[in-house]
Design a protein around this motif. Structure first.
Motif, PDB file in Angstrom:
ATOM      1  N   SER A 156      11.785   1.358  -3.007  1.00 38.28           N
ATOM      2  CA  SER A 156      10.781   0.531  -3.414  1.00 38.28           C
ATOM      3  C   SER A 156      10.425  -0.140  -2.050  1.00 38.28           C
ATOM      4  O   SER A 156       9.199  -0.573  -1.551  1.00 38.28           O
ATOM      5  N   ASN A 160       6.692  -0.273   0.197  1.00 35.13           N
ATOM      6  CA  ASN A 160       5.870  -1.461   0.032  1.00 35.13           C
ATOM      7  C   ASN A 160       5.849  -2.145   1.520  1.00 35.13           C
ATOM      8  O   ASN A 160       5.147  -3.260   1.675  1.00 35.13           O
ATOM      9  N   SER A 162       4.749  -2.440   5.616  1.00 36.68           N
ATOM     10  CA  SER A 162       3.746  -2.027   6.237  1.00 36.68           C
ATOM     11  C   SER A 162       3.885  -0.779   6.814  1.00 36.68           C
ATOM     12  O   SER A 162       4.785  -0.315   7.603  1.00 36.68           O
ATOM     13  N   TYR A 188       4.010   6.373  -1.157  1.00 36.91           N
ATOM     14  CA  TYR A 188       3.985   6.311   0.152  1.00 36.91           C
ATOM     15  C   TYR A 188       2.660   6.877   0.857  1.00 36.91           C
ATOM     16  O   TYR A 188       2.084   6.174   1.663  1.00 36.91           O
ATOM     17  N   ASN A 191      -0.293   4.603   0.138  1.00 41.15           N
ATOM     18  CA  ASN A 191       0.031   3.527   0.825  1.00 41.15           C
ATOM     19  C   ASN A 191      -0.462   3.500   2.266  1.00 41.15           C
ATOM     20  O   ASN A 191      -1.180   2.779   2.709  1.00 41.15           O
ATOM     21  N   SER A 195      -3.672   1.660   3.980  1.00 43.34           N
ATOM     22  CA  SER A 195      -3.486   0.887   5.274  1.00 43.34           C
ATOM     23  C   SER A 195      -4.530   1.338   6.231  1.00 43.34           C
ATOM     24  O   SER A 195      -5.062   0.531   6.962  1.00 43.34           O
TER      25      SER A 195
END
Length: 260
Positions: A156, A160, A162, A188, A191, A195
């Motif tokens: 996790s 989470n 950067s 992932y 994310n 990003s």
């Protein structure tokens, strides 16, 4: 009839004789029982106490038939200096890159004694720092923690953090070494896509998009993820950044899989 003999007062010795054989032998009035209540003290009633009635919510006293065995700590006499040295190196690894000799020493110690990963000071909240500064050590630590009950917390933290080149390198190495949970990989990837979309700097955005596209192609070709679960999201990502060569290549790969 002669008159009765007059009563005479008792002296101290006669009173002591009346008090009994336990009377003190000294001549003091306070100790010889002259003004004491010896022989006249009341008898106090001392009834036998009733038996205590236990209740259902009380703890029952157990008499174990077998004595419990002793638990011997086999690590008591082990040399703890090696573990202390690893903790010092890991403390440096959280703050900055280690020199090659230090990094090699940490990897060798973890390989020789995998249990050191539980005593080196690595917590889930420190994992992002280790990934950014020393990704190879982070990979080795995560591989040693795969069978631990705490691996979910570490994964996790990895999801989470950067997105960066080092984090993708760590995830890519983990996917080729062990079987990671599908939901972790999906989170992932999502994310990484979000990003890339949120970065304002065009140069950094193009660089990260290239990295994400290469990373996704590796996952798809190695059949680590089922692209059908992320097809719409990845396709929209490729269309948004179609000006980048790697994104166009990923889009063609998706179309090839879809047609097949």
């Amino acid at each position: 009839v002669p008159p009765p003999a007059p009563h005479t007062a008792l002296d101290v010795k006669q009173i002591q004789a009346l008090d009994g054989p336990e009377a003190p032998a000294d001549d003091s009035l306070a100790a010889n029982g002259l003004f004491s209540m010896r022989g006249f003290e009341p008898a106090f009633a001392r009834p036998q106490p009733a038996l205590f009635q236990d209740e259902l919510n009380e703890v029952i006293w157990l008499n174990p038939s077998e004595a419990p065995g002793l638990q011997w700590d086999s690590t008591t006499l082990e040399d703890s200096s090696r573990g202390e040295e690893i903790r010092e190196l890991m403390a440096k690894a959280f703050k900055g890159p280690l020199v090659p000799a230090q990094q090699k020493q940490v990897l060798q110690e973890l390989e020789a004694n995998p249990r050191l990963v539980y005593h080196c000071g690595l917590m889930p909240d420190r994992l992002p720092d280790l990934v950014e500064n020393n990704p190879m050590i982070a990979i080795e630590c995560l591989l040693k923690l795969m069978n631990s009950e705490f691996i979910t917390a570490y994964l996790s933290a990895l999801v989470n953090m950067s997105m960066s080149l080092h984090s993708m390198e760590v995830v890519n190495r983990l996917t080729t070494a062990v079987q990671l949970p599908a939901e972790f990989i999906h989170l992932y990837v999502s994310n990484c896509i979000s990003s890339c979309e949120s970065i304002k700097d065009k140069y950094m955005q193009n660089r990260l998009v290239r990295l994400v596209c290469v990373f996704l192609q590796s996952l798809i070709r190695n059949k680590i993820i089922d692209v059908s679960d992320l097809f719409i999201e990845v396709q929209a990502f490729c269309i948004e950044f179609s000006r980048i060569r790697e994104a166009a290549g990923l889009f063609r790969l998706l179309k090839t899989i879809e047609s097949a």
